[in-house]
Design a protein around this motif. Structure first.
Motif, PDB file in Angstrom:
ATOM      1  N   GLU A  44       5.622  -6.502  -3.541  1.00 50.33           N
ATOM      2  CA  GLU A  44       5.743  -7.854  -2.995  1.00 50.33           C
ATOM      3  C   GLU A  44       4.893  -8.864  -3.764  1.00 50.33           C
ATOM      4  O   GLU A  44       4.842 -10.036  -3.423  1.00 50.33           O
ATOM      5  CB  GLU A  44       5.333  -7.861  -1.524  1.00 50.33           C
ATOM      6  CG  GLU A  44       6.390  -7.316  -0.581  1.00 50.33           C
ATOM      7  CD  GLU A  44       7.456  -8.359  -0.260  1.00 50.33           C
ATOM      8  OE1 GLU A  44       7.127  -9.396   0.331  1.00 50.33           O
ATOM      9  OE2 GLU A  44       8.627  -8.130  -0.622  1.00 50.33           O
ATOM     10  N   PHE A  45       4.235  -8.385  -4.825  1.00 53.51           N
ATOM     11  CA  PHE A  45       3.389  -9.253  -5.638  1.00 53.51           C
ATOM     12  C   PHE A  45       4.002  -9.398  -7.026  1.00 53.51           C
ATOM     13  O   PHE A  45       4.446  -8.424  -7.625  1.00 53.51           O
ATOM     14  CB  PHE A  45       1.968  -8.685  -5.737  1.00 53.51           C
ATOM     15  CG  PHE A  45       1.249  -8.671  -4.421  1.00 53.51           C
ATOM     16  CD1 PHE A  45       0.451  -9.748  -4.041  1.00 53.51           C
ATOM     17  CD2 PHE A  45       1.381  -7.608  -3.554  1.00 53.51           C
ATOM     18  CE1 PHE A  45      -0.197  -9.742  -2.823  1.00 53.51           C
ATOM     19  CE2 PHE A  45       0.736  -7.587  -2.330  1.00 53.51           C
ATOM     20  CZ  PHE A  45      -0.064  -8.668  -1.965  1.00 53.51           C
ATOM     21  N   ALA A  77      -1.531  -4.164  -0.625  1.00 55.70           N
ATOM     22  CA  ALA A  77      -1.871  -5.574  -0.447  1.00 55.70           C
ATOM     23  C   ALA A  77      -3.380  -5.728  -0.323  1.00 55.70           C
ATOM     24  O   ALA A  77      -3.911  -6.829  -0.426  1.00 55.70           O
ATOM     25  CB  ALA A  77      -1.191  -6.134   0.807  1.00 55.70           C
ATOM     26  N   GLU A  90      -1.412  -4.033  -7.142  1.00 56.39           N
ATOM     27  CA  GLU A  90      -0.772  -4.740  -6.037  1.00 56.39           C
ATOM     28  C   GLU A  90       0.665  -4.246  -5.879  1.00 56.39           C
ATOM     29  O   GLU A  90       1.299  -3.847  -6.853  1.00 56.39           O
ATOM     30  CB  GLU A  90      -0.768  -6.245  -6.316  1.00 56.39           C
ATOM     31  CG  GLU A  90      -2.157  -6.846  -6.394  1.00 56.39           C
ATOM     32  CD  GLU A  90      -2.147  -8.192  -7.101  1.00 56.39           C
ATOM     33  OE1 GLU A  90      -2.653  -9.159  -6.532  1.00 56.39           O
ATOM     34  OE2 GLU A  90      -1.637  -8.255  -8.239  1.00 56.39           O
ATOM     35  N   THR A 110       1.848 -11.953   1.037  1.00 53.04           N
ATOM     36  CA  THR A 110       2.250 -11.520  -0.297  1.00 53.04           C
ATOM     37  C   THR A 110       2.924 -12.686  -1.015  1.00 53.04           C
ATOM     38  O   THR A 110       3.381 -13.644  -0.388  1.00 53.04           O
ATOM     39  CB  THR A 110       3.230 -10.341  -0.225  1.00 53.04           C
ATOM     40  OG1 THR A 110       4.448 -10.796   0.383  1.00 53.04           O
ATOM     41  CG2 THR A 110       2.645  -9.188   0.574  1.00 53.04           C
ATOM     42  N   SER A 138      -0.785 -16.997  -1.101  1.00 52.48           N
ATOM     43  CA  SER A 138      -0.807 -15.629  -1.599  1.00 52.48           C
ATOM     44  C   SER A 138      -2.219 -15.059  -1.495  1.00 52.48           C
ATOM     45  O   SER A 138      -3.204 -15.780  -1.645  1.00 52.48           O
ATOM     46  CB  SER A 138      -0.369 -15.587  -3.066  1.00 52.48           C
ATOM     47  OG  SER A 138       0.991 -15.901  -3.208  1.00 52.48           O
ATOM     48  N   TYR A 139      -2.293 -13.740  -1.261  1.00 47.52           N
ATOM     49  CA  TYR A 139      -3.583 -13.075  -1.217  1.00 47.52           C
ATOM     50  C   TYR A 139      -4.365 -13.369  -2.501  1.00 47.52           C
ATOM     51  O   TYR A 139      -3.828 -13.280  -3.598  1.00 47.52           O
ATOM     52  CB  TYR A 139      -3.405 -11.562  -1.090  1.00 47.52           C
ATOM     53  CG  TYR A 139      -2.957 -11.103   0.263  1.00 47.52           C
ATOM     54  CD1 TYR A 139      -3.803 -11.162   1.360  1.00 47.52           C
ATOM     55  CD2 TYR A 139      -1.669 -10.605   0.451  1.00 47.52           C
ATOM     56  CE1 TYR A 139      -3.383 -10.741   2.618  1.00 47.52           C
ATOM     57  CE2 TYR A 139      -1.244 -10.172   1.705  1.00 47.52           C
ATOM     58  CZ  TYR A 139      -2.109 -10.243   2.777  1.00 47.52           C
ATOM     59  OH  TYR A 139      -1.682  -9.821   4.009  1.00 47.52           O
TER      60      TYR A 139
END
Length: 298
Positions: free
Chosen positions: A197-198, A222, A194, A126, A97-98
């Motif tokens: 998708e987070f 993102a 975010e 993500t 994940s970022y």
């Protein structure tokens, strides 16, 4: 169509703002405009239309984004795979994940040095994409942010960071720097955070709904550093992990903690429930768990 054009298109599609996209790409707006125009000429379609809100994608752009996003990810995988094959090492797929690599990378590098026959093929994605990669069997394990609703995964925590709100000096919420704030304090305020998708995104929105309002989210991204910029420019309050807040060097923002102890950015390892990573991935699991106290201190 080349990779530079693809990156330019994907960034503009995500930002919907030519100035912001050009900044992220480190090119001029004129250069970005020429790139998009060249792509439109090649495809014989219009991809974006200007509006009061910025650059609005056309249906053709929506279709192109879906195809090019997957293609760009595949090209990155191919590039990394070729490099691994050329080195004579065994590639280990490890979607991340970022933000997680900000803390985990030194420990992954340490593990890699202890196993000279392997090379990580890690990629920042993500939270939900990491989960999909593991569910699809493309990776035995992933480094992700905890999703309390993901019943199909085992989750082993490695380190935790607080979620905070960045507000400009002089903002009334800046006075809560020491006392902390409730989700109710966000009512009526423009927020950047975010994207959907987070996993932390859904936690905040659900918490606000329980308080009787839907948050005014003006930016979901993102590119978390974009949240910093929007906060500095007074466009929106930024909801970020505390280590992102520490990157701000503008001295224009105040970091305000949330009172809810559950609103945390908890990073860890995920894998399919009922299974257990084996071989080198099992060794990686044991190594990272053993080093979790060191990660928490980073």
């Amino acid at each position: 169509m080349d990779t530079r054009q693809i990156d330019n298109f994907l960034t503009l599609y995500t930002c919907r703002n030519a100035h912001r996209a050009a900044d992220l790409l480190f090119i001029t707006q004129q250069g970005l405009s020429r790139s998009i125009q060249s792509l439109e000429k090649e495809l014989r379609v219009t991809l974006f239309e200007r509006s009061h809100a910025g650059m609005e994608p056309t249906p053709a752009a929506d279709y192109l984004y879906g195809r090019l996003k997957t293609l760009r990810e595949d090209l990155d995988d191919i590039r990394k795979g070729v490099q691994v094959v050329a080195s004579g090492k065994v590639a280990l797929e490890l979607p991340c994940s970022y933000g997680v690599l900000h803390t985990a990378f030194p420990f992954l590098a340490e593990f890699e040095s202890l196993h000279p026959h392997i090379a990580f093929k890690w990629e920042e994605l993500t939270d939900r994409e990491v989960e999909r990669r593991v569910l699809e069997g493309r990776a035995a394990m992933g480094l992700s942010v905890r999703n309390p609703n993901a019943s199909r995964f085992e989750f082993t925590p490695l380190f935790t960071r607080r979620k905070v709100l960045l507000v400009p000096f002089g903002d009334p919420l800046a006075e809560k720097e020491r006392s902390g704030l409730d989700f109710a304090d966000l009512k009526g305020r423009a927020i950047a955070l975010e994207g959907p998708e987070f996993n932390a995104n859904s936690y905040l929105i659900d918490a606000c709904v329980r308080e009787g309002f839907y948050p005014s989210v003006v930016a979901e991204t993102a590119e978390i550093t974009l949240c910093l910029r929007l906060a500095r420019e007074g466009v929106a309050l930024a909801v970020v992990p505390d280590f992102i807040a520490e990157m701000d060097q503008s001295h224009k923002l105040v970091t305000v903690p949330f009172l809810d102890p559950g609103f945390m950015w908890q990073a860890g390892l995920i894998w399919i429930r009922g299974s257990r990573p084996v071989g080198v991935m099992g060794e990686l699991l044991e190594f990272l768990v053993a080093n979790a106290p060191r990660m928490q201190g980073v």
